[in-house]
Design an enzyme around this catalytic site. Structure first.
Site, PDB file in Angstrom:
ATOM      1  N   GLU A 235       1.839 -12.810 -12.612  1.00 39.99           N
ATOM      2  CA  GLU A 235       0.416 -12.704 -12.964  1.00 39.99           C
ATOM      3  C   GLU A 235       0.171 -12.615 -14.463  1.00 39.99           C
ATOM      4  OE1 GLU A 235      -1.539 -10.631  -9.106  1.00 39.99           O
ATOM      5  OE2 GLU A 235      -0.456  -9.296 -10.431  1.00 39.99           O
TER       6      GLU A 235
HETATM    7  C1  NGO Z   1       0.857  -8.513  -6.471  1.00 42.56           C
HETATM    8  C2  NGO Z   1       0.837  -8.066  -7.909  1.00 42.56           C
HETATM    9  C3  NGO Z   1       0.988  -6.560  -8.063  1.00 42.56           C
HETATM   10  C4  NGO Z   1       0.070  -5.827  -7.111  1.00 42.56           C
HETATM   11  C5  NGO Z   1       0.356  -6.286  -5.687  1.00 42.56           C
HETATM   12  C6  NGO Z   1      -0.564  -5.592  -4.704  1.00 42.56           C
HETATM   13  C7  NGO Z   1       2.824  -9.031  -7.413  1.00 42.56           C
HETATM   14  C8  NGO Z   1       4.164  -9.585  -7.539  1.00 42.56           C
HETATM   15  N1  NGO Z   1       2.015  -8.755  -8.425  1.00 42.56           N
HETATM   16  O1  NGO Z   1       2.263  -8.717  -6.241  1.00 42.56           O
HETATM   17  O2  NGO Z   1       0.717  -6.188  -9.392  1.00 42.56           O
HETATM   18  O3  NGO Z   1       0.296  -4.445  -7.204  1.00 42.56           O
HETATM   19  O4  NGO Z   1       0.222  -7.674  -5.546  1.00 42.56           O
HETATM   20  O5  NGO Z   1      -0.373  -6.000  -3.383  1.00 42.56           O
END
Ligand code: NGO
Length: 538
Positions: free
Chosen positions: A347
């Site tokens: 992200e």
């Molecule tokens: C995503 C995000 C995390 C969140 C999570 C919540 C990933 C790999 N990055 O998973 O920062 O906490 O969802 O479900």
């Protein structure tokens, strides 16, 4: 027990049924409530399902006052697993269970934990166990296999064995032979200690809760926007300031190096490897708030206690950023005996794609220079990872062209599809905590997929294993952790350990139901899914 006309009679019935447990579909195979008189647990109740077993009808071994635990002579590791087994069994059985080195290659009484005579097919983590009327003999090629065998033996005893006070017994184990070994090398759980911080004692307890299911890696998400949770000597503000809060504005916290060492050592004693993650270049607000020079504009943002993602980035064009990464990774690598350092990489909406790729490629080299293997969230395949990199797939689809082509280049994949393995997703719309962006995940959804054939073009040989991540935006206590992890974590654990030929929802439901009374005795707060038949009283 009286109803069935005697323990031996029932034992024979259960043993006869155990071979066909998958097809039997009857709750008679589930063990009774904690206070009921114990009956031998059939091999088919062991979770994860064993690779192969044969029962010997009518034969049982009773652990009694005279039982000795013999361990491989000259092996400190075997002696310590013997000590671990004795410590598990003494409180509930009340028996002394002395632990001593075996003086003959095949002791004819007691419980033996031996590092000789195991078939080569069981590899480094598997074991063979033979239960006769006079002895239990566990054989493995490596200590990890003995530890796995001990977890199986534990599950073959009545649920009351988990009690911390003396129970009446008898402590009867069904006769027969098990040959068991894992499908995948990597079987993981992840705990996000960044969104909410959890003290060492909670992490140790979670380790003890996942070890029975033959999980062998615990990934700790040690940094995120809301908190930095590991002391770094060269950058002390990370922990003292960056670790000072959490989602919702609570006090936060961090692990000193001694704390982290304790976690690593405790996990190692349960044959679990700690995988530390420092998430970068995004998810870094806590670091950016702690050191102004890590920001492109040289201005430190305030600490963050919300739950947005994708807004922070280390300054990929500044040389100080790489000095920072080098020192953080260097200190963490020195504290971590395991082979992996997880660099996050997910992200990164606030990092330009070219900058992201250059950053990940450079960090990859830094981690390698410290002798560690990189794991990253699968976003790292957008850089140019070498085949040694491990990509952790967390998507919600079954197609990802970039991951598939990385796998074709030799990159191995840890499967954590969010809609199946994310333990922070709600079970149903009424679940009081958790999220639902990747969907609602009931037990059957967590169990009902095949890691070796899930992602298009990523076959069994590209899959290093599975991991069940527990993100903690909404999770604040051990009780919350337990509620979200159980019973889904055992489902993911079984996908990681058991041959796919054992995959059967009905039989799995019975194995899972059999865990309920154990969890009740342990005081573990699990979700009583209506999809599972829980024995009365659990
Ligand atoms: C995503 C995000 C995390 C969140 C999570 C919540 C990933 C790999 N990055 O998973 O920062 O906490 O969802 O479900």
């Amino acid at each position: 027990m009286k109803v069935y006309g005697g323990r031996r009679g029932l034992a024979a019935l259960l043993l006869a049924l155990s071979a066909g447990v998958a097809a039997a579909g009857s709750t008679v195979l589930a063990i009774g409530p904690a206070e009921a008189a114990p009956t031998p647990v059939p091999f088919g109740s062991v979770l994860p399902a064993v690779a192969g077993s044969t029962s010997t009808p009518g034969v049982t071994y009773d652990i009694g006052a005279a039982t000795t635990i013999y361990t491989e002579p000259g092996s400190a590791a075997a002696a310590s697993i013997g000590g671990y087994l004795a410590a598990l069994l003494r409180p509930s059985t009340g028996h002394p269970l002395p632990v001593t080195a075996a003086s003959v290659p095949s002791p004819s009484d007691g419980i033996s934990l031996l590092l000789s005579g195991a078939p080569s097919t069981v590899g480094n983590e598997g074991y063979q166990m033979e239960v006769t009327a006079t002895s239990i003999v566990v054989r493995a090629n490596r200590p990890a296999g003995l530890f796995a065998g001990v977890q199986t033996l534990r599950q073959l005893l009545p649920a009351a064995v988990e009690s911390t006070t003396v129970r009446p017994g008898p402590w009867t184990v069904a006769g027969g032979k098990i040959v068991d070994y894992p499908r995948f090398a990597y079987r993981g759980a992840m705990l996000d200690v960044a969104r909410h911080f959890f003290p060492v004692a909670t992490v140790k307890r979670y380790i003890d809760e996942i070890a029975p299911y033959k999980i062998n890696h615990l990934h700790l998400h040690l940094s995120d926007d809301q908190g930095w949770r590991i002391a770094v000597d060269g950058w002390p503000n990370l922990a003292t300031y960056g670790g000072s809060t959490a989602v919702g504005g609570g006090p936060g916290g961090y692990y000193t190096k001694a704390d982290y060492q304790q976690i690593v050592d405790y996990a190692a004693s349960r044959y679990i490897t700690i995988v530390p993650e420092i998430d970068m270049p995004g998810h870094t607000n806590a670091a950016l708030a702690s050191y102004a020079e890590l920001n492109c504009d040289g201005v430190a943002p305030p600490l963050y206690t919300g739950t947005d993602v994708g807004f922070s980035s280390l300054c990929t064009s500044k040389e100080i950023t790489y000095t920072f990464v080098d020192q953080v990774v260097g200190e963490l690598a020195a504290l971590t005996p395991g082979p992996y350092v997880h660099i996050g990489g997910d992200e990164t909406q606030s990092t330009q794609p070219a900058d992201y790729a250059a950053f990940i490629n450079r960090v990859q080299r830094i981690v390698s220079a410290y002798g560690k293997t990189v794991i990253g969230w699968h976003d790292v395949v957008n850089a140019t990872p070498p085949a040694s990199t491990v990509a952790q797939f967390w998507g919600t689809t079954t197609r990802n062209a970039a991951v598939t082509s990385a796998a074709q280049r030799g990159v191995k994949v840890i499967m954590s599809p969010a809609g199946r393995t994310y333990l922070d997703m709600k079970y149903n719309s009424r679940t009081p905590i958790g999220q639902k962006w990747a969907g609602l995940i009931e037990v059957r959804d967590a169990y009902g997929w095949n890691p070796g054939a899930y992602l298009n073009g990523v076959g069994e040989s590209s899959v290093l294993g599975v991991e069940a991540p527990l993100w903690t935006e909404t999770i604040q206590s051990l009780s919350d952790i337990e509620y979200m992890a159980f019973p889904r974590l055992p489902a993911i654990a079984e996908l990681g350990w058991s041959p796919y030929s054992t995959h059967d929802w009905k039989a799995f439901g019975q194995r899972l139901g059999a865990q309920g009374p154990r969890w009740r005795v342990m005081g573990l707060n699990y979700y009583r899914s209506a999809q599972v038949t829980w024995p009365a009283g659990s």
